[in-house]
Design an enzyme around this catalytic site. Structure first.
Site, PDB file in Angstrom:
ATOM      1  N   ARG A  33    -106.610  -6.998  24.504  1.00 43.48           N
ATOM      2  CA  ARG A  33    -107.930  -6.699  23.944  1.00 43.48           C
ATOM      3  C   ARG A  33    -108.376  -7.825  23.029  1.00 43.48           C
ATOM      4  O   ARG A  33    -107.605  -8.286  22.185  1.00 43.48           O
ATOM      5  CB  ARG A  33    -107.858  -5.380  23.167  1.00 43.48           C
ATOM      6  N   ARG A 327     -98.780   4.338  11.819  1.00 43.33           N
ATOM      7  CA  ARG A 327     -99.631   4.784  12.914  1.00 43.33           C
ATOM      8  C   ARG A 327     -99.131   6.143  13.401  1.00 43.33           C
ATOM      9  O   ARG A 327     -97.944   6.419  13.395  1.00 43.33           O
ATOM     10  CB  ARG A 327     -99.628   3.766  14.052  1.00 43.33           C
ATOM     11  N   LYS A 332     -92.842   6.354  14.920  1.00 43.89           N
ATOM     12  CA  LYS A 332     -92.895   5.991  13.505  1.00 43.89           C
ATOM     13  C   LYS A 332     -92.086   6.909  12.599  1.00 43.89           C
ATOM     14  O   LYS A 332     -91.991   6.662  11.396  1.00 43.89           O
ATOM     15  CB  LYS A 332     -94.360   5.958  13.035  1.00 43.89           C
ATOM     16  N   ASP A 558     -76.008 -27.816  53.801  1.00 40.34           N
ATOM     17  CA  ASP A 558     -75.048 -26.928  53.151  1.00 40.34           C
ATOM     18  C   ASP A 558     -75.070 -25.577  53.890  1.00 40.34           C
ATOM     19  O   ASP A 558     -75.996 -25.301  54.657  1.00 40.34           O
ATOM     20  CB  ASP A 558     -75.438 -26.761  51.680  1.00 40.34           C
ATOM     21  N   ASP A 560     -73.634 -21.866  52.494  1.00 41.42           N
ATOM     22  CA  ASP A 560     -73.963 -20.715  51.657  1.00 41.42           C
ATOM     23  C   ASP A 560     -75.152 -21.014  50.759  1.00 41.42           C
ATOM     24  O   ASP A 560     -75.168 -22.008  50.026  1.00 41.42           O
ATOM     25  CB  ASP A 560     -72.760 -20.331  50.793  1.00 41.42           C
ATOM     26  N   ASP A 743     -78.083 -26.071  47.854  1.00 35.43           N
ATOM     27  CA  ASP A 743     -78.661 -25.125  46.889  1.00 35.43           C
ATOM     28  C   ASP A 743     -77.997 -25.109  45.519  1.00 35.43           C
ATOM     29  O   ASP A 743     -78.622 -24.714  44.547  1.00 35.43           O
ATOM     30  CB  ASP A 743     -78.626 -23.711  47.468  1.00 35.43           C
TER      31      ASP A 743
END
Length: 826
Positions: A33, A327, A332, A558, A560, A743
């Protein structure tokens, strides 16, 4: 501060300075907001005012005075209670948008009313209680009906930010940059996204092409992973926020809980200051929020406050005044506070008639819900139930100990003007704040500043974030009714010297850790953190073009994580039919030579690749077979010392026994310890301890310790994938196309070796140093090799920090690339 339809007060000088040609670094502040109060005038035009209260507006206002090189731009929507703004015509919306952009540096986000209702419900009823460590399983079961709206609104915000940043595709960017080179280098915009309403936003912006530095800040606490994992969308929310470069929390506990959630839910490698995500480090750190004490003291010195303080002291003469301001929210702990005050009056009758609790409750922000969202209980109903519970407790306590001229509890449920709040803090003798969970609780900071001359004690819940910072507070457990009651008694009886020392401790912290300090520190850290996307994404069209024109092509792949996905059990990583078909078709082209270079053992690859004429390198280069079906295996470990296995195996067996879910994989030469299936935190802890143990042993043995993805491998020295790549390339002097894909960290040897063999390829200086350190310096054979026409494509999968020249987003994309190249061949 007001603005009309044609003029307005500028929120800060950034907009006007930008129009004068002074290009500053823009800080894009993204909130659910906007910090504005907007009202439509009956006669036309708009009344607009900036809401200066709160840590975010305070921090920005102070930074505008001290950081002249920053220009702040606000992006956000409107409140659920701003019904006028939801019913605007198209022309009114366009008019308001122009005014907000021109005069207030604000970019409004217009969210569909029905989607916003579900978004708000998901935030308030699922995320908010869960983040505050409240079990809400009866509501979580209905979250799927609201999750779609949460995603939809996040996408709306992402699109608004994308339009503001001018995000375009990479191709369009490169084309425009080539045509229009800027005369002066402009600092890139920084994005600072706030709170749990927008957890998906960072990753959405990345998908839209944003390369900006993105910071995300949690104003709420973060629960333990055991609580957070209740949420069905847990993994998607974590993945969303991990698109950030920097994630900030209020306390160490929140930071630790988040890292633990990343480890347990996403199986990521977390470190004390960050978490590895998609091959890059996302920084995670602590940034305690503060207030503006100077501004508060300025208000305190006003005549209006002085007058009101005198009135309050006169009204409560001869009594001790305890103040609470919270609040109206179950988090709270207001009922717990009232029960403790009741117990105090009961156990210490000498204080009856001599002490008053002045409790102020701030009503929750308006929440307009659609009639379509009826799957879970209404938040407004919960608030009403809480309000009724508080009224019942207040009535019971006042009825029991009140008299005709004395009321023990004064209860107000309304928003008080700031001068009234400051006066109440100033007139109080004690502050009593008992949240069940709280991100920081800045009410405690405000009270301490207003007690500069009186030194009133502060009683604070140990579950508030401020409890870790305000060492002079009297800490209590709000669930311990008798303990809180005793703390009230001790605070009222505290001597002046003790009160002064405790206040001095708290006050010193607050004036040193202000809203300005918080905002500046976070943004400076965001500027410093290592940025993402170090390796550009591979463009398939570039590969296919080079592939099509090449006469002899070399594939270095590669296994795996590259040709097959990572799985829990190594034996389950069998090649898919799509992979086998792609490899079969690639090897059927006489121009292609394919090698699979893996850490797998010889028997596994021989079994699954026996029908293909591919070259194989096993156990990171220990065993090697040239391209072609009739090739013989070479054992590169012959003559090497292997007695080290007798020393290493008992160590691995000991850690396996003490780490449930771990396992030992024994190969012909190498030995691996897998902990992917172990409990995440404990497995990582044991792995680190094992590495230290093995490294101490390795200093006396001819072995190397290799760290992979949830695996630790022990291998002979000087045997690695880089040596295999050098051996293959040296035997193919006429190759004019190289595609190398891997990887994990074990594949970096391949990338560094290729960069050294083909020195004209783009290599960063630090990578050349790494290549030298790893023994991949060029030999006379490679130096004399005619490689001037070869541009190797070295690619890393699912990571962004690598010695590779390019990155490929996922393992599935590797298969798709191979299939594209097959189509080119045929």
């Amino acid at each position: 501060m007001e603005g009309s339809g044609t003029t307005g007060v500028i929120l800060h000088p950034g907009a006007s300075q930008a129009r004068k040609g002074q290009r500053k670094q823009r800080i894009i502040m993204v909130l659910k907001r906007l910090p504005l109060s907007i009202a439509k005038r009956s006669e036309g035009g708009w009344d607009i005012a900036f809401k200066e209260l709160g840590p975010i507006p305070s921090a920005v206002r102070l930074m505008m005075d001290t950081q002249k090189s920053w220009e702040f731009v606000w992006v956000g929507g409107f409140g659920e209670d701003d019904e006028q703004l939801q019913e605007m015509s198209a022309s009114e919306r366009a008019e308001l948008t122009e005014i907000l952009r021109r005069d207030w540096n604000c970019v409004p986000v217009y969210v569909d009313e029905l989607a916003r209702s579900g978004w708000t419900a998901y935030c308030k009823r699922c995320l908010w209680p869960l983040l505050n460590s409240q079990l809400v399983t009866n509501k979580i079961t209905a979250s799927s009906s609201l999750w779609h709206d949460y995603k939809r609104c996040s996408l709306t915000y992402a699109q608004a930010i994308s339009d503001e940043l001018g995000l375009k595709s990479a191709d369009i960017k490169e084309e425009e940059e080539a045509k229009h080179q800027p005369q002066h280098k402009q600092l890139p915009d920084l994005l600072w996204i706030h709170d749990y309403h927008l957890l998906l936003l960072p990753s959405l912006l990345r998908k839209m092409g944003s390369l900006h530095r993105i910071g995300f800040f949690f104003h709420t606490p973060f629960p333990t992973s055991e609580i957070f994992r209740i949420l069905p969308e847990r993994a998607k929310l974590l993945a969303g926020v991990l698109g950030s470069d920097l994630i900030g929390f209020q306390t160490y506990h929140d930071c630790r809980h988040f890292l633990s959630a990343c480890t347990r839910i996403l199986a990521l490698d977390a470190r004390p200051k960050g978490v590895e995500w998609n091959g890059r480090m996302v920084a995670v750190d602590i940034f305690p929020v503060g207030i503006d004490p100077t501004g508060l003291e300025r208000i305190q010195e006003s005549s209006e406050v002085h007058k009101r303080v005198q009135e309050l002291k006169h009204s409560f003469a001869n009594t001790k005044l305890i103040v609470g301001r919270d609040r109206l929210d179950p988090i709270k702990g207001i009922p717990q506070k009232l029960l403790a005050f009741e117990d105090f009056l009961s156990r210490f009758p000498e204080w009856q008639g001599k002490v008053v609790l002045f409790q102020v409750c701030l009503p929750p922000t308006g929440e307009k819900l659609s009639p379509f969202h009826t799957g879970i209980s209404c938040t407004s109903g919960e608030v009403q139930e809480l309000h009724s519970q508080i009224n019942e407790l207040v009535g019971r306590i006042n009825g029991r100990w009140g008299t005709a001229d004395f009321t023990p509890i004064h209860y107000l449920s309304k928003v008080l003007p700031i001068h009234e709040v400051v006066a109440l803090y100033n007139a109080a003798d004690v502050a009593l704040l008992t949240p069940l969970r709280d991100g920081m609780n800045l009410t405690s900071h405000e009270y301490v500043v207003c007690q500069k001359s009186s030194h009133g004690p502060l009683i604070l819940s140990e579950f508030a974030g401020s409890a870790q910072s305000l060492g002079g507070a009297v800490l209590v457990n709000p669930w311990d009714t008798r303990g809180v009651a005793s703390a009230i008694f001790d605070a009222l009886k505290m001597n002046e010297e003790e009160k002064r020392l405790k206040h001095q401790y708290n006050y010193s912290y607050i004036i040193s850790n202000t809203a300005l300090q918080w905002g500046t520190t976070f943004l400076r850290e965001l500027q410093r953190v290592e940025h993402m996307l170090e390796v550009p994404v591979l463009k398939h069209e570039d590969v296919t073009k080079a592939y099509n024109s090449a006469k002899k092509r070399l594939f270095l792949l590669d296994y795996d994580g590259t040709l097959t996905p990572i799985v829990s059990r190594p034996a389950d990583a069998v090649p898919s039919p799509a992979l086998l078909q792609a490899l079969q078709q690639l090897t059927s082209d006489p121009k292609n030579i394919v090698y699979i270079i893996s850490g797998r053992d010889r028997e596994f690859l021989r079994t699954h690749m026996q029908s293909l004429p591919v070259g194989l390198s096993c156990e990171h280069g220990v065993f090697f077979r040239h391209y072609g079906k009739d090739s013989e295996w070479e054992n590169l470990s012959l003559g090497m010392e292997t007695s080290w296995r007798e020393i290493i195996m008992p160590i691995l067996a000991d850690y396996t026994e003490r780490t449930p879910g771990s396992m030992i994989e024994t190969k012909e030469v190498n030995v691996s310890w897998h902990y992917r299936n172990a409990e995440a935190d404990f497995g990582s802890f044991q792995a680190k301890d094992l590495v230290v143990h093995l490294q101490n042993v390795a200093s006396k043995l001819p072995i190397e310790i290799l760290l992979g993805k949830k695996v630790i491998e022990v291998r002979p020295q000087n045997v690695h994938k880089g040596a295999t790549v050098r051996k293959i390339v040296n035997g193919l002097p006429d190759v004019d196309f190289v595609l190398c894909i891997g990887d994990d960290k074990t594949d970096e040897d391949m990338f560094l070796t290729l960069a050294n063999i083909f020195p004209h390829a783009a290599v960063r200086p630090e990578e050349e140093d790494e290549a030298d350190d790893m023994g991949t310096t060029s030999t006379p054979a490679t130096q004399s090799k005619p490689v001037s026409t070869v541009q190797p494509f070295s690619c890393v999968v699912s990571r962004k920090e690598s010695a590779a020249s390019y990155s490929i987003p996922t393992q599935a994309d590797v298969i798709a690339l191979l299939q594209e190249l097959v189509a080119v061949s045929h």
